[in-house]
Design a protein around this motif. Structure first.
Motif, short mmCIF file in Angstrom:
data_model
loop_
_atom_site.label_atom_id
_atom_site.label_comp_id
_atom_site.label_asym_id
_atom_site.label_seq_id
_atom_site.Cartn_x
_atom_site.Cartn_y
_atom_site.Cartn_z
N HIS A 90 -59.11 25.30 20.52
CA HIS A 90 -59.48 23.97 21.02
C HIS A 90 -58.73 23.54 22.28
N GLY A 91 -57.85 24.38 22.80
CA GLY A 91 -57.13 24.03 24.02
C GLY A 91 -56.08 22.96 23.80
N PHE A 92 -55.88 22.13 24.80
CA PHE A 92 -54.83 21.10 24.78
C PHE A 92 -55.44 19.78 24.33
N THR A 93 -54.83 19.15 23.34
CA THR A 93 -55.37 17.91 22.79
C THR A 93 -54.27 16.88 22.62
N THR A 94 -54.69 15.62 22.51
CA THR A 94 -53.74 14.54 22.27
C THR A 94 -54.36 13.56 21.29
N SER A 95 -53.60 12.56 20.86
CA SER A 95 -54.00 11.74 19.72
C SER A 95 -54.75 10.46 20.07
N ASP A 96 -54.95 10.20 21.36
CA ASP A 96 -55.56 8.92 21.75
C ASP A 96 -56.55 9.14 22.89
N GLY A 97 -57.73 8.52 22.77
CA GLY A 97 -58.79 8.73 23.75
C GLY A 97 -58.45 8.21 25.13
N ILE A 98 -57.84 7.04 25.21
CA ILE A 98 -57.49 6.46 26.51
C ILE A 98 -56.39 7.30 27.17
N ALA A 99 -55.40 7.71 26.37
CA ALA A 99 -54.33 8.56 26.90
C ALA A 99 -54.90 9.88 27.41
N ALA A 100 -55.88 10.43 26.68
CA ALA A 100 -56.50 11.69 27.10
C ALA A 100 -57.18 11.54 28.46
N ASN A 101 -57.87 10.43 28.66
CA ASN A 101 -58.54 10.19 29.94
C ASN A 101 -57.55 10.08 31.09
N ILE A 102 -56.42 9.43 30.84
CA ILE A 102 -55.39 9.31 31.87
C ILE A 102 -54.80 10.68 32.20
N LYS A 103 -54.54 11.49 31.18
CA LYS A 103 -54.03 12.84 31.41
C LYS A 103 -55.04 13.66 32.23
N LYS A 104 -56.32 13.52 31.92
CA LYS A 104 -57.35 14.24 32.67
C LYS A 104 -57.32 13.86 34.14
N GLN A 105 -57.14 12.57 34.42
CA GLN A 105 -57.09 12.13 35.81
C GLN A 105 -55.82 12.61 36.49
N MET A 106 -54.71 12.65 35.76
CA MET A 106 -53.47 13.20 36.32
C MET A 106 -53.67 14.65 36.75
N ILE A 107 -54.37 15.40 35.91
CA ILE A 107 -54.64 16.81 36.21
C ILE A 107 -55.51 16.94 37.46
N LYS A 108 -56.52 16.08 37.58
CA LYS A 108 -57.40 16.11 38.75
C LYS A 108 -56.64 15.73 40.03
N SER A 109 -55.63 14.89 39.91
CA SER A 109 -54.92 14.37 41.07
C SER A 109 -53.78 15.25 41.55
N ALA A 110 -53.55 16.38 40.89
CA ALA A 110 -52.41 17.23 41.24
C ALA A 110 -52.85 18.62 41.71
N GLU A 111 -52.08 19.17 42.66
CA GLU A 111 -52.35 20.52 43.13
C GLU A 111 -51.93 21.56 42.08
N THR A 112 -50.80 21.31 41.43
CA THR A 112 -50.27 22.22 40.41
C THR A 112 -50.06 21.43 39.12
N VAL A 113 -50.55 21.98 38.01
CA VAL A 113 -50.47 21.29 36.72
C VAL A 113 -49.53 22.05 35.79
N ILE A 114 -48.53 21.35 35.29
CA ILE A 114 -47.51 21.95 34.43
C ILE A 114 -47.50 21.22 33.09
N VAL A 115 -47.77 21.93 32.02
CA VAL A 115 -47.70 21.35 30.68
C VAL A 115 -46.31 21.63 30.12
N VAL A 116 -45.69 20.60 29.57
CA VAL A 116 -44.37 20.76 28.93
C VAL A 116 -44.54 20.48 27.44
N SER A 117 -44.19 21.47 26.62
CA SER A 117 -44.39 21.32 25.17
C SER A 117 -43.51 22.29 24.41
#
Length: 253
Positions: free
Chosen positions: A180-207
């Motif tokens: 299922h890839g990368f998931t989070t627990s809240d729909g609004i938070a997920a949308n913000i993360k998606k936009q952060m990914i779109k707005s960056a040249e390099t995407v780094i997940v920390v987990s």
């Protein structure tokens, strides 16, 4: 009530009661039983519940995200190491995005070493930390402050992020799985993360690796949208191979 909100509330009810019938849920949310069945089917596909004859029971894979003060205690040492390692990927004069979360907060705690850096964040806690340092320009996304994790969420925050282009984005997730890839627990938070990914040249997940093999409620991204993963050395060979085969640079602490 929006579809995502209803499905989140269905999970909350199941967590409390352990089980519920289709008719009960239809009455609670004032929708048809057909709609509830579609909700349960979608949630079952994410391994968040098990459908039964006439209803559903909670699935063991469901990820609960505890309040921020509790989350800070979980895997604290590993998060500190991840935060310290992430600094190696940052250079002076960059514009970076720091997602809200306890691991990204550890990055913020190490940023004082830079002389000139712009940080965009949806975390009230990160904003407060970074305003201590003269060389750091802080841009807050704005939005409603969520008390349990001190994040800022709203359509306003999403729209604000569309106006910026960052060199790097450091993203936190609630769970990640091969299926299922990368998931989070809240729909609004997920949308913000998606936009952060779109707005960056390099995407780094920390987990930290405790989140591997789990599924949370809302999809954030697939493997091909991520450039780097910073995690700990307890990552399994299965997951290491899955990430590297997708071209993700895996950094272990």
């Amino acid at each position: 009530m929006f579809l995502e909100e209803r499905r989140q509330n269905i999970l909350k009810i199941l967590k409390e009661k352990k089980k519920a019938t289709v008719s009960e849920l239809a009455n609670i949310f004032a929708v048809s039983e057909v709609t509830i069945r579609k909700d349960l089917e979608a949630l079952e596909k994410l391994n968040l519940l098990e459908r039964t004859h006439g209803g559903a029971i909670i699935g063991e894979a469901t990820v609960d995200v505890p309040a921020i003060y509790q989350r800070k205690i979980l895997n604290k040492e590993v998060k500190e190491k991840i935060g310290a390692k992430a600094i190696d990927l940052i250079n002076d004069n960059e514009i970076i995005i720091l997602d809200s979360g306890t691991t990204t907060f550890e990055i913020a705690k190490n940023i004082k070493m830079f002389n000139s850096l712009t940080v965009i964040t949806n975390s009230l806690e990160i904003c407060t930390e970074l305003t201590k340092y003269d060389g750091i320009r802080v841009i807050a996304t704005g939005g409603e402050i969520i008390k349990d994790n001190l994040s800022m969420r709203s359509l306003v925050a999403e729209q604000m992020l569309q106006n910026y282009k960052a060199t790097k984005a450091f993203i936190g997730v609630s769970a990640l799985s091969i299926e299922h890839g990368f998931t989070t627990s809240d729909g609004i938070a997920a949308n913000i993360k998606k936009q952060m990914i779109k707005s960056a040249e390099t995407v780094i997940v920390v987990s930290d690796s405790s989140k591997f093999g789990k599924v949370s409620f809302c999809p954030v991204c697939e493997y091909d949208e991520i450039d780097v993963l910073i995690t700990d050395r307890n990552i399994s060979r299965e997951y290491l191979d899955a990430f590297t085969s997708k071209g993700i640079d895996v950094i272990m602490v």
